[in-house]
Design an enzyme around this catalytic site. Structure first.
Site, PDB file in Angstrom:
ATOM      1  N   GLY A  35       2.486   2.809 -25.026  1.00 37.60           N
ATOM      2  CA  GLY A  35       3.260   1.569 -25.083  1.00 37.60           C
ATOM      3  C   GLY A  35       4.372   1.575 -26.111  1.00 37.60           C
ATOM      4  O   GLY A  35       5.213   0.682 -26.112  1.00 37.60           O
ATOM      5  N   CYS A 244       0.938 -10.656   5.759  1.00 39.22           N
ATOM      6  CA  CYS A 244       2.095  -9.913   6.268  1.00 39.22           C
ATOM      7  C   CYS A 244       2.227 -10.146   7.767  1.00 39.22           C
ATOM      8  O   CYS A 244       1.258 -10.032   8.515  1.00 39.22           O
ATOM      9  CB  CYS A 244       1.925  -8.422   5.980  1.00 39.22           C
ATOM     10  N   CYS A 247       1.454  -6.538   9.558  1.00 33.77           N
ATOM     11  CA  CYS A 247       0.196  -5.782   9.481  1.00 33.77           C
ATOM     12  C   CYS A 247      -0.971  -6.640   9.024  1.00 33.77           C
ATOM     13  O   CYS A 247      -2.067  -6.140   8.860  1.00 33.77           O
ATOM     14  CB  CYS A 247       0.353  -4.581   8.549  1.00 33.77           C
ATOM     15  N   CYS A 269       5.212  -6.945   4.129  1.00 31.47           N
ATOM     16  CA  CYS A 269       4.912  -6.085   2.980  1.00 31.47           C
ATOM     17  C   CYS A 269       6.211  -5.569   2.362  1.00 31.47           C
ATOM     18  O   CYS A 269       7.075  -5.073   3.068  1.00 31.47           O
ATOM     19  CB  CYS A 269       4.114  -4.848   3.414  1.00 31.47           C
ATOM     20  N   CYS A 275       2.617  -0.752   4.769  1.00 25.06           N
ATOM     21  CA  CYS A 275       2.665  -1.546   5.992  1.00 25.06           C
ATOM     22  C   CYS A 275       2.581  -0.636   7.229  1.00 25.06           C
ATOM     23  O   CYS A 275       1.819  -0.890   8.157  1.00 25.06           O
ATOM     24  CB  CYS A 275       3.956  -2.365   6.019  1.00 25.06           C
TER      25      CYS A 275
END
Ligand SMILES: [Zn+2]
Lengths: 296, 207
Positions: A35, A244, A247, A269, A275
Site C-alpha cells: 500500500g 444483466c 446473461c 455486465c 458475460c
C-alpha cells in the site's frame, strides 16, 4: 532462442534493461511495504499519459515470453485503449494474448477487476491516474508523505463523514479509499467501489503503476484490504435492481447501454468476458433474444 | 598458480548467457518469492561466478544490481578480489564499505551476520530506501521448522531453511517493530530463493 535474441535487439517489451531493473527494484519494495507508494523514474512511452503509461511500464518490466496477457478498459477487452495496449505488447514482446480471464497470467486493467475470481500466480496490473488518496485534501506531496509516515488519516475520515452529513451516505463510488494490512491508506485507482471487496485477500498479486505521478505500489496475495467506513455507516457496494439483460447475472457490475433513441435501455455486465462465458454456459437474460444483433 | 589463473579469467566470465530473458526469469522468481514468503522460487544457476559466491546469489545480482545500486559485501567476501571483481565487471554496481549506504548486501557467513539495524532502514517518509540483504545459506530445507505469517501467506508457512543463526530470529522480530522501515531479506541457497519481506512474522516451530 533465436526469436528471443532477435527481439532483444529491439528491446524486448520496449523498455531498456536499465529501466526495467529500476522498475523491478521499485516493484520489490512495493511488495515489501503493501500500500506504500514507491517513487520511480517514469519513462516516456510511445502513447499519451492518459493511456496508462504507468501500468504499461509495470507490465513491460514483469512480462516474459511465457506469459499470456489480457488487457481491459472498463470491463471490456475491445475498447480502443485495451486493443492498442494489447497490440503494443504483441509487437514489442511477441506475447500471447487472450480475452479469457482464466487463461491470462497478467491482466492489465483500468477501472475494473474481473468478475471471475483471480487465482494464485495471476498478476493484476492497474493503470493509475492519481495514486495519492490524500491529494484532494492536501495538494503538497511533502505533506501527504508526512501524513502517511505518521499514519495521520483523520482528514480522510472527516471527508468521508462530511459526505454522510451531506448525503446521508458516503457518496464516493469510484476510487473509494482502502486501508492495506492495517497500515497504509491507498487509492484503488478509478475502479468502482463495487470491486473493492475483490482486492481483499485476493490470491493474485496486485501491482499499481502511475506514469505521470511516477509511483508504483502493490498488494501481495492474501493481504487485508479494508474499505474505510464508520460503525454507524458501514461500507456497502452498489447493488443493481435487475440482473444483466443478456446473461442474467445478478452479483456483477452492470453498465447501462442505450438501445434506441426512444429511451430504450438495458443493463449488461461491464465485464464482457464474464458475460460471454455465462451466455456460452447457457445463462439467458431477459433481453438476450431481442438484442442478439445489437449485443456487444 | 594454475588456480589463480583460471580464477582471474572467470572474473570476466560467467554472466548471464541471455541477459534480457535470464534477468526477466530470475526477476519473476524473486518477485514471487517476496509476494509469497516461504514459497521456494527456483532458477538453476544461470550465472556462474567464482567461488564462494553461489550461482543463485550471482543470478540475483545480475538481475537487480547496476551502477545505481550500492552493494555491501561481508568482510570475507570483500577481501575476495575474484568475487568483488566479478560483481563489478558483471553488474557495474559500486561497492560500499558502509552498510548504511547499501541498497543490497551479500552475506555468505551468516554466523557473523551483523545487526540488521546496521543496514539502511529507509525513513518513515521513504521506507523503500532500505537495504535488501541477500543471505547465502546451505539449503532451503532441513533446518529448524518455522511458522511464517503475514501478507502473501494464506494461513501459515512452515519453511525450514538451513543455515540461519539463532540470533537472526530475535533480530527479525526487532526489524518487524520498525515497520514501515526495515530491511528485506532473500535467502539464497543452491535449491532456490525464499523471500522474507519486512512484513513477515517468524515464530520458531518445534526444533
Ligand atoms: Zn452479463
Amino acid at each position: 532462442m533465436n526469436t528471443h535474441t532477435q527481439l532483444a535487439t529491439y528491446n524486448f517489451a520496449y523498455l531498456d534493461e536499465q529501466t526495467k531493473r529500476m522498475i523491478r527494484r521499485a516493484i520489490l519494495k512495493a511488495i515489501a511495504i503493501p500500500g506504500y507508494q514507491v517513487p520511480f523514474a517514469s519513462r516516456e512511452m510511445p502513447m499519451p499519459y492518459g493511456w496508462g503509461t504507468g501500468g504499461v511500464q509495470v507490465t513491460a518490466s514483469v512480462l516474459g515470453p511465457d506469459d499470456t496477457l489480457k488487457v481491459i478498459d472498463q470491463g471490456a477487452d475491445d475498447t480502443t485503449n485495451a486493443v492498442s495496449i494489447r497490440a503494443f505488447f504483441q509487437k514489442v514482446a511477441n506475447v500471447a494474448v487472450t480475452t479469457r480471464t482464466a487463461d491470462a497470467t497478467i491482466i492489465q486493467t483500468r477501472h475494473r477487476i474481473p468478475e471471475e475470481t483471480l487465482n494464485e500466480g495471476q498478476i493484476l496490473v492497474y493503470q493509475v491516474p492519481i495514486p495519492e488518496p490524500l491529494r484532494f485534501l492536501e495538494p503538497r506531496e511533502t505533506e501527504t508523505r508526512k501524513m502517511h509516515a505518521l499514519e495521520e488519516y483523520g482528514l480522510m475520515h472527516v471527508k468521508l463523514y462530511e459526505d454522510i452529513a451531506r448525503n446521508g451516505h458516503i457518496a464516493t463510488t469510484y476510487a473509494y479509499p482502502v486501508k492495506v494490512e492495517g497500515r497504509y491508506v491507498m487509492d484503488p485507482s478509478p475502479t468502482p467501489k463495487f470491486d473493492n471487496p475483490k482486492m481483499h485477500k485476493s490470491q493474485a498479486l496486485q501491482l499499481f503503476g502511475a506514469g505521470r505521478e511516477k509511483r508504483i505500489y502493490a498488494i501481495p496475495p492474501y493481504t487485508d484490504v479494508i474499505s474505510l467506513d464508520f460503525e454507524d455507516h458501514p461500507f456497502e457496494v452498489q447493488s443493481f435492481e435487475e440482473p444483466c439483460a443478456l446473461c442474467a447475472a445478478c452479483d456483477v457490475y452492470l453498465d447501462e447501454v442505450i438501445l434506441d433513441d426512444l429511451g430504450g435501455r438495458m443493463f449488461v455486465c461491464s465485464d464482457t468476458d464474464h458475460c460471454e462465458k455465462r451466455r456460452a454456459d447457457g445463462h439467458v437474460g431477459p433481453l438476450a433474444g431481442e438484442t442478439a444483433e445489437t449485443a456487444p | 598458480m594454475t588456480a589463480v589463473q583460471s580464477n582471474s579469467a572467470s572474473m570476466f566470465q560467467g554472466g548471464f548467457a541471455d541477459p534480457v530473458f535470464n534477468a526477466q526469469l530470475v526477476f519473476r522468481q524473486i518477485m514471487d518469492a517476496l509476494a509469497r514468503p516461504g514459497r521456494v522460487a527456483e532458477f538453476n544457476g544461470l550465472a556462474n561466478p567464482p567461488a564462494p559466491l553461489s550461482p543463485t546469489v550471482a543470478s540475483i545480482a545480475a538481475t537487480l544490481f547496476d551502477h545505481d545500486t550500492n552493494v555491501w559485501l561481508d568482510p570475507a567476501l570483500a577481501r575476495n578480489e575474484q568475487v568483488a571483481g566479478w560483481l563489478t565487471f558483471n553488474t557495474s554496481a559500486p561497492l560500499t564499505r558502509e552498510p548504511l549506504d547499501a541498497d543490497f548486501a551479500i552475506l555468505l557467513d551468516s554466523g557473523s551476520l551483523p545487526l540488521l539495524e546496521s543496514f539502511s532502514q529507509g525513513t518513515q517518509e521513504y521506507p523503500d530506501r532500505s537495504t535488501t540483504l541477500i543471505l547465502q545459506i546451505a539449503s532451503l530445507t532441513g533446518g529448524r521448522k518455522l511458522c511464517l505469517t503475514g501478507p502473501g501467506i494464506r494461513d501459515v508457512d512452515n519453511s525450514a531453511p538451513n543455515g540461519l543463526p539463532d540470533h537472526f530470529f530475535d533480530q527479525w522480530a526487532s526489524n518487524g517493530l520498525r515497520f514501515p522501515r526495515g530491511v528485506d531479506v532473500l535467502l539464497a541457497a543452491p535449491d532456490g530463493v525464499i523471500g522474507l519481506p519486512r512484513t513477515v512474522k517468524i515464530a520458531l516451530g518445534e526444533s
